[in-house]
Design a protein around this motif. Structure first.
Motif, short mmCIF file in Angstrom:
data_model
loop_
_atom_site.label_atom_id
_atom_site.label_comp_id
_atom_site.label_asym_id
_atom_site.label_seq_id
_atom_site.Cartn_x
_atom_site.Cartn_y
_atom_site.Cartn_z
N TYR A 39 32.02 37.90 -57.44
CA TYR A 39 31.32 37.72 -56.16
C TYR A 39 29.82 37.68 -56.37
CZ TYR A 39 35.63 38.77 -53.63
OH TYR A 39 36.90 38.73 -53.14
N THR A 41 26.46 38.92 -55.12
CA THR A 41 26.14 40.12 -54.34
C THR A 41 25.23 39.84 -53.15
OG1 THR A 41 24.36 40.66 -55.89
CG2 THR A 41 26.49 41.72 -56.25
N LEU A 44 27.85 37.77 -50.79
CA LEU A 44 29.22 38.30 -50.83
C LEU A 44 30.27 37.19 -50.86
CD1 LEU A 44 29.25 41.46 -48.53
CD2 LEU A 44 29.12 41.33 -51.01
#
Length: 142
Positions: A39, A41, A44
């Motif tokens: 993912y 960050t 997301l």
């Protein structure tokens, strides 16, 4: 105080065992039963998934651009996997003909030379497995 959902990630039909971050590069890794999910960050958003060839990942660690995973197999083979995070590919894998559930955690030594997996065989006392990171070979199994 309560938790507030800032951004909800897409639902994935898998059972997650742990999550690790590579904060310097802006990625988080969520460990599923046999798949690692990558993912971003900041957003997301899911940017990739990688099938490891393992059956039930229970321990993981991250160090120096590598992600290490061990499983708790339902058969008689335990798998130890080294993933290169830059290319997000399985770099090396060890298959041991021993039913050892390495679910007691993983840790990397201070110098990033070895990773240790701890767990319990189906029969017998607990074990600590030391794997040399550069060669991805088992150094000792005590």
């Amino acid at each position: 105080a309560s938790f507030q959902v800032v951004n909800q990630v897409q639902a994935i039909n898998d059972s997650f065992t742990s999550s690790l971050t590579d904060a310097a590069n802006g990625f988080a890794y969520v460990i599923g039963s046999s798949t690692v999910y990558k993912y971003d960050t900041a957003s997301l958003s899911l940017v990739g998934s990688l099938e490891t060839g393992q059956t039930n990942i229970v321990s993981s660690a991250i160090s120096n651009g590598k992600l290490f995973t061990a499983d708790c197999p339902s058969n008689d083979t335990t798998h130890l996997v080294k993933i290169d995070l830059a290319t997000f590919t399985v770099q090396a894998s060890i298959s041991e003909q021993a039913a050892i559930c390495l679910s007691s955690g993983a840790m990397v030594d201070t110098f990033g030379n070895a990773v240790y997996f701890a767990g319990t065989p189906l029969t017998g006392p607990a074990v600590l497995v030391k794997v040399d990171i550069p060669s991805w070979t088992i150094v000792s199994n005590a």
